[in-house]
Design a protein around this motif. Structure first.
Motif, mmCIF file in Angstrom:
data_model
loop_
_atom_site.group_PDB
_atom_site.id
_atom_site.type_symbol
_atom_site.label_atom_id
_atom_site.label_comp_id
_atom_site.label_asym_id
_atom_site.label_seq_id
_atom_site.Cartn_x
_atom_site.Cartn_y
_atom_site.Cartn_z
ATOM 1 N N TYR A 117 0.726 -1.139 0.082
ATOM 2 C CA TYR A 117 -0.017 -0.073 0.002
ATOM 3 C C TYR A 117 0.898 1.279 0.061
ATOM 4 C CZ TYR A 117 -3.165 3.477 1.536
ATOM 5 O OH TYR A 117 -4.005 4.777 1.623
ATOM 6 N N LEU A 118 1.777 1.294 0.762
ATOM 7 C CA LEU A 118 2.873 2.506 0.941
ATOM 8 C C LEU A 118 3.532 2.600 -0.577
ATOM 9 C CD1 LEU A 118 4.241 2.366 4.601
ATOM 10 C CD2 LEU A 118 2.144 3.750 3.659
ATOM 11 N N LEU A 119 3.906 1.551 -0.978
ATOM 12 C CA LEU A 119 4.746 1.506 -2.307
ATOM 13 C C LEU A 119 3.746 1.953 -3.407
ATOM 14 C CD1 LEU A 119 6.970 -1.792 -1.893
ATOM 15 C CD2 LEU A 119 7.707 0.535 -1.884
ATOM 16 N N GLN A 120 2.553 1.860 -3.364
ATOM 17 C CA GLN A 120 1.717 2.218 -4.421
ATOM 18 C C GLN A 120 1.657 4.004 -4.415
ATOM 19 O OE1 GLN A 120 -2.283 0.674 -3.328
ATOM 20 N NE2 GLN A 120 -1.962 -1.244 -3.892
ATOM 21 N N HIS A 121 1.892 4.516 -3.346
ATOM 22 C CA HIS A 121 1.881 5.924 -3.288
ATOM 23 C C HIS A 121 3.509 6.612 -3.226
ATOM 24 C CE1 HIS A 121 -2.037 5.001 -1.460
ATOM 25 N NE2 HIS A 121 -2.218 6.180 -2.093
ATOM 26 N N TYR A 176 -5.558 0.664 2.740
ATOM 27 C CA TYR A 176 -4.958 -0.674 2.703
ATOM 28 C C TYR A 176 -5.175 -0.901 1.131
ATOM 29 C CZ TYR A 176 -9.965 -1.976 2.854
ATOM 30 O OH TYR A 176 -11.125 -2.156 2.615
ATOM 31 N N SER A 177 -4.230 -1.784 0.776
ATOM 32 C CA SER A 177 -3.717 -1.973 -0.775
ATOM 33 C C SER A 177 -5.074 -2.314 -1.558
ATOM 34 C CB SER A 177 -2.576 -2.911 -0.683
ATOM 35 O OG SER A 177 -3.191 -4.430 -0.591
ATOM 36 N N SER A 178 -5.876 -3.158 -1.270
ATOM 37 C CA SER A 178 -7.051 -3.338 -1.679
ATOM 38 C C SER A 178 -8.192 -2.614 -1.641
ATOM 39 C CB SER A 178 -7.432 -4.979 -1.352
ATOM 40 O OG SER A 178 -7.463 -5.022 0.050
ATOM 41 N N CYS A 179 -8.062 -1.723 -1.146
ATOM 42 C CA CYS A 179 -9.047 -0.655 -1.059
ATOM 43 C C CYS A 179 -9.665 0.072 -2.044
ATOM 44 C CB CYS A 179 -9.110 0.325 0.400
ATOM 45 S SG CYS A 179 -9.817 1.848 0.364
ATOM 46 N N HIS A 180 -10.846 0.138 -2.619
ATOM 47 C CA HIS A 180 -11.042 0.702 -4.035
ATOM 48 C C HIS A 180 -11.184 2.038 -3.793
ATOM 49 C CE1 HIS A 180 -13.382 1.426 -7.780
ATOM 50 N NE2 HIS A 180 -14.136 2.016 -7.013
ATOM 51 N N TRP A 181 -11.858 2.658 -3.040
ATOM 52 C CA TRP A 181 -11.727 4.166 -2.733
ATOM 53 C C TRP A 181 -10.402 4.918 -2.478
ATOM 54 C CZ3 TRP A 181 -15.481 6.538 -5.337
ATOM 55 C CH2 TRP A 181 -16.640 5.910 -5.727
ATOM 56 N N MET A 192 -9.175 7.838 -4.573
ATOM 57 C CA MET A 192 -8.610 9.215 -4.016
ATOM 58 C C MET A 192 -7.370 9.449 -4.419
ATOM 59 S SD MET A 192 -9.248 10.922 -0.310
ATOM 60 C CE MET A 192 -8.844 12.740 0.090
ATOM 61 N N GLU A 193 -6.250 8.551 -4.705
ATOM 62 C CA GLU A 193 -4.950 8.818 -4.837
ATOM 63 C C GLU A 193 -5.082 9.245 -6.317
ATOM 64 O OE1 GLU A 193 -0.893 6.134 -5.781
ATOM 65 O OE2 GLU A 193 -2.967 4.958 -5.665
ATOM 66 N N HIS A 194 -5.937 8.646 -7.185
ATOM 67 C CA HIS A 194 -5.851 9.045 -8.684
ATOM 68 C C HIS A 194 -6.182 10.446 -8.704
ATOM 69 C CE1 HIS A 194 -6.274 8.914 -12.786
ATOM 70 N NE2 HIS A 194 -7.596 9.132 -12.730
ATOM 71 N N GLU A 195 -7.438 10.912 -8.277
ATOM 72 C CA GLU A 195 -7.996 11.954 -8.158
ATOM 73 C C GLU A 195 -7.377 13.381 -7.452
ATOM 74 O OE1 GLU A 195 -12.772 10.562 -8.462
ATOM 75 O OE2 GLU A 195 -11.876 11.511 -6.586
ATOM 76 N N SER A 196 -6.739 12.943 -6.201
ATOM 77 C CA SER A 196 -6.116 14.005 -5.587
ATOM 78 C C SER A 196 -4.666 13.926 -5.304
ATOM 79 C CB SER A 196 -6.680 14.018 -4.183
ATOM 80 O OG SER A 196 -8.128 14.560 -4.307
ATOM 81 N N PHE A 197 -4.221 12.784 -5.069
ATOM 82 C CA PHE A 197 -2.827 12.597 -4.504
ATOM 83 C C PHE A 197 -1.749 12.553 -5.856
ATOM 84 C CE2 PHE A 197 -4.559 10.033 -0.640
ATOM 85 C CZ PHE A 197 -5.046 11.401 -0.086
ATOM 86 N N GLU A 198 -2.565 12.258 -7.023
ATOM 87 C CA GLU A 198 -1.666 12.293 -8.314
ATOM 88 C C GLU A 198 -1.800 13.600 -8.965
ATOM 89 O OE1 GLU A 198 -2.694 8.717 -10.829
ATOM 90 O OE2 GLU A 198 -1.675 7.394 -9.281
ATOM 91 N N ASN A 199 -2.438 14.525 -8.344
ATOM 92 C CA ASN A 199 -2.982 15.856 -8.839
ATOM 93 C C ASN A 199 -1.710 16.618 -8.487
ATOM 94 O OD1 ASN A 199 -3.707 18.607 -8.777
ATOM 95 N ND2 ASN A 199 -5.856 17.707 -9.765
ATOM 96 N N GLU A 200 -0.998 17.271 -9.368
ATOM 97 C CA GLU A 200 0.383 18.175 -9.009
ATOM 98 C C GLU A 200 -0.238 19.237 -8.320
ATOM 99 O OE1 GLU A 200 3.489 18.395 -11.845
ATOM 100 O OE2 GLU A 200 3.049 16.498 -12.731
ATOM 101 N N GLU A 201 -1.134 19.908 -8.690
ATOM 102 C CA GLU A 201 -1.552 20.998 -7.862
ATOM 103 C C GLU A 201 -1.946 20.985 -6.617
ATOM 104 O OE1 GLU A 201 -5.088 24.693 -8.908
ATOM 105 O OE2 GLU A 201 -4.841 23.051 -9.956
ATOM 106 N N THR A 240 -13.320 10.724 5.491
ATOM 107 C CA THR A 240 -12.928 9.739 4.618
ATOM 108 C C THR A 240 -12.379 9.982 3.106
ATOM 109 O OG1 THR A 240 -15.346 9.114 4.262
ATOM 110 C CG2 THR A 240 -14.165 7.927 6.127
ATOM 111 N N TYR A 241 -13.527 9.718 2.285
ATOM 112 C CA TYR A 241 -13.162 9.858 0.736
ATOM 113 C C TYR A 241 -13.492 11.471 0.836
ATOM 114 C CZ TYR A 241 -14.118 10.606 -4.193
ATOM 115 O OH TYR A 241 -14.101 11.143 -5.414
ATOM 116 N N PHE A 242 -12.843 12.364 0.003
ATOM 117 C CA PHE A 242 -13.007 13.700 -0.337
ATOM 118 C C PHE A 242 -12.917 13.746 -1.833
ATOM 119 C CE2 PHE A 242 -11.616 13.987 3.940
ATOM 120 C CZ PHE A 242 -12.462 15.081 4.448
ATOM 121 N N ARG A 243 -13.860 14.321 -2.550
ATOM 122 C CA ARG A 243 -13.715 14.707 -4.044
ATOM 123 C C ARG A 243 -12.629 15.736 -4.054
ATOM 124 N NH1 ARG A 243 -19.516 16.692 -5.646
ATOM 125 N NH2 ARG A 243 -19.335 18.023 -3.901
ATOM 126 N N PRO A 244 -12.030 15.882 -5.356
ATOM 127 C CA PRO A 244 -10.832 16.862 -5.294
ATOM 128 C C PRO A 244 -11.051 18.277 -5.235
ATOM 129 C CG PRO A 244 -11.012 15.166 -7.276
ATOM 130 C CD PRO A 244 -12.289 15.145 -6.498
#
Length: 674
Positions: free
Chosen positions: A16-20, A51-56, A60-69, A125-129
């Motif tokens: 899970y940590l390595l995914q980020h 955790y690594s198999s958590c869909h949401w 959130m990683e894709h929408e927010s944590f991969e967003n450079e801004e 928990t989950y937040f929209r970007p």
């Protein structure tokens, strides 16, 4: 390819940590470096847990944590810490508790903001970007401009965290009664779904420990409604989409009330417990469907969640190719093109339709009994089974060519304890020696890789290395499994390891003032609170499992101190149990043992009569007697074995420190067990 960004998580072993590790966010693992940085720079800490198999979590990683801004704001204004909740449940407990107190709900991804001294002030928990970006800016402004208010709120919230789960302790040790047990069941029964099984709600979680208690209660009390809900639930689950009809194994939960559409992640702890439940269900009901379910699930564990060293991996992701469930679902066209011997029979058997039974595709499930399908197509049951088995093999070959869900290949002690127990329960239910062989391989791995020379247990193992001190559940579940391994083999070395783990847990985790176990060791890292874990959930709580371990050790070693601690633990939560049994089911198993008593069955034989010893033990295991412990062998040092070794095989049935006359055959012994 060279990654554009790399952060401190690149040195971690958690999948899970390595995914980020290549997010533009400057993530840190939990540890001294990040915590010191927050204090030195006087910044809020973002503690982001998943955790690594958590869909949401992935979303959130894709929408927010991969967003450079967004990442720029996070890096500038916060010290950002990523936590794998499965590796560090102690951290997750605290900040989940905080978010639940603040919002009334929790889940993962869990995002909690804390002052530089780790005290929480806000979370969710989950937040929209767009909401996440706005929150990041507003919360930093609040911290800078209204520091005193932030400090006051953190103080109040931390006090609330420390008070949660602290129920009033009884003044005197209660006397456990049949009425207590009945009250637990009566308050629980209205929540059952007598149409689809399980509890009357959606989503539906299997909650194997719930139904293990209900199975035993039905047997003990002769309660028809308990018997009905257990059989119905077990039948519905293993026929539903929550069970992988092709490859075996159970998903996390179903999103609907019919066990149809699962959240497709597969967790080791669910499967270990479900194997135990279905094995015990088979012993009670002798259902071939339950046997098939156990065998297929253990084949899945061997095929997809087993490490070369002998351990068991943690989970399979819900997603593949970025789509939830894609690996497991089928269109009618794919079935038609698969070359199955009788696609018409196969599609009817598994409820496959042209429009699909879920979002244009099909989750395989069994709506009708085999006899009904066979009659519909003018087949014998044997012909039907052959058609279905051949079709399953062909579809499995096709499925193997698809992109597989991600594997979380870390190995956790407590979860391995549950899976070890599952293999042992399957061995005792079916007499399949390969199940025992696999259990022994795992037990040796745990003993050699997860237990140090000083007897300390490690939480995790990855790439040949363990790095996190064990928590109470690690000690409890491994000890519980090792006691069961003794009962399956009569090798006292496993029982001695279990006793040592229990002694260490008492020494480092037990709070004698409150009569409860802390979740973290007195030798572990100090967090803002030291929590107790009391309520049973998708896994039994560490306190309830520790209480059951001590109860069994008290009987096996005739040690009153173990029994005293176990009874005090149970007495401390008795009043809470009667409100809603589902949240206290593992405690209820212990309560039933206290009320009904436990038989101590000793089977002894000369060393030359080993085959007779195994035969007697197998005969005992074929009978459904859940309230027993089994001990024996050709020799042994346990107090209950003293004076019981003779020149021929003998069976001794004891209870409440009183033994019946020894007998030579199991049928006579079983007559003493009723």
């Amino acid at each position: 390819m060279t990654a554009k960004f790399t952060n401190s998580l690149i040195h971690e072993s958690s999948p899970y940590l390595l995914q980020h590790a290549h997010n533009p966010v400057n993530w840190f693992p939990w540890g001294p470096e990040a915590l010191k940085k927050a204090k030195d720079e006087d910044k809020l800490i973002l503690i982001s847990i998943g955790y690594s198999s958590c869909h949401w979590c992935h979303v959130m990683e894709h929408e927010s944590f991969e967003n450079e801004e967004i990442a720029h704001i996070m890096n500038e204004k916060y010290v950002c810490i990523k936590v794998d909740r499965e590796e560090r449940p102690d951290i997750d407990q605290i900040y989940m508790n905080a978010v639940q107190l603040m919002t009334g709900q929790g889940g993962w991804p869990l995002n909690c903001f804390a002052l530089p001294d780790q005290r929480p002030i806000y979370g969710g928990t989950y937040f929209r970007p767009e909401d996440w970006q706005r929150l990041l800016l507003n919360l930093d402004d609040f911290f800078r401009e209204k520091r005193a208010e932030a400090e006051a709120y953190a103080q109040k919230l931390t006090a609330g965290i420390r008070q949660s789960e602290l129920a009033p302790m009884p003044k005197n040790q209660p006397v456990f009664s049949e009425q207590d047990l009945r009250e637990v069941y009566n308050s629980w029964q209205p929540y059952f779904d007598f149409t689809e099984g399980g509890h009357a709600r959606a989503p539906k979680f299997p909650l194997p420990n719930n139904f293990l208690f209900l199975l035993r209660f039905a047997h003990h009390a002769g309660e028809a409604s308990a018997d009905k809900i257990v059989r119905l639930t077990l039948d519905k689950i293993c026929r539903g989409g929550i069970y992988d009809q092709l490859g075996g194994g159970f998903s996390r939960y179903s999103v609907d009330a019919q066990w149809h559409v699962p959240h497709f992640e597969k967790m080791l702890y669910d499967n270990g417990q479900m194997v135990s439940l279905y094995s015990e269900g088979f012993t009670c009901f002798k259902s071939d469907l339950y046997k098939q379910t156990v065998y297929e699930t253990l084949e899945f564990i061997e095929r997809e969640l087993s490490s070369p060293e002998g351990g068991f991996y943690s989970a399979l992701d819900a997603d593949s190719e970025g789509v939830e469930g894609k690996y497991y679902c089928w269109t009618a066209g794919e079935i038609a093109q698969a070359g199955l011997p009788r696609p018409d029979v196969f599609t009817a058997y598994y409820n496959i339709t042209e429009p699909g039974n879920w979002e244009g595709t099909n989750v395989l499930r069994r709506l009708y009994p085999d006899k009904e399908i066979a009659r519909r197509f003018d087949l014998s049951t044997e012909e039907l089974v052959q058609i279905i088995e051949e079709g399953k093999k062909q579809l499995m070959q096709i499925r193997e060519g698809r992109e597989r869900p991600g594997l979380d290949d870390k190995i956790l002690a407590s979860w391995n304890g549950m899976m070890l127990k599952g293999f042992l329960d399957a061995y005792r239910a079916f007499g399949e020696k390969r199940f025992l062989d696999r259990a022994l391989k795992n037990a040796v791995f745990i003993k050699e890789q997860l237990i140090s020379g000083e007897g300390k247990i490690w939480r995790n193992f990855k790439n040949g290395h363990a790095s996190i001190n064990g928590f109470l559940d690690d000690y409890a579940f491994v000890a519980h499994a090792f006691i069961s391994l003794y009962e399956a083999t009569f090798d006292e070395s496993w029982l001695l390891v279990a006793r040592h783990l229990a002694d260490r847990a008492v020494s480092e985790f037990y709070d004698p003032d409150r009569g409860l176990f802390f979740y973290t060791s007195s030798q572990g890292e100090a967090l803002i609170d030291r929590k107790y874990e009391l309520m049973d959930n998708v896994t039994p709580s560490s306190n309830s499992m520790m209480a059951r371990v001590l109860y069994r050790l008290g009987l096996l070693f005739d040690q009153d101190e173990y029994s005293r601690i176990s009874r005090r633990l149970l007495g401390n939560i008795m009043n809470q149990m009667k409100g809603y049994g589902s949240a206290w089911s593992n405690w209820a198993i212990l309560l039933q043992q206290e009320v009904a008593g436990v038989y101590e069955v000793a089977i002894t034989a000369p060393s030359a009569s080993g085959s007779e010893l195994d035969k007697l033990r197998r005969e005992l295991d074929q009978a459904y007697v859940p309230n027993k412990i089994v001990l024996g062998g050709a020799s042994g040092t346990l107090p209950l074995l003293e004076g019981k070794f003779t020149s021929e095989p003998m069976i001794y049935v004891c209870r409440n420190k009183t033994c019946s006359l020894p007998v030579k055959d199991m049928s006579s012994a079983l007559a003493q067990l009723t």
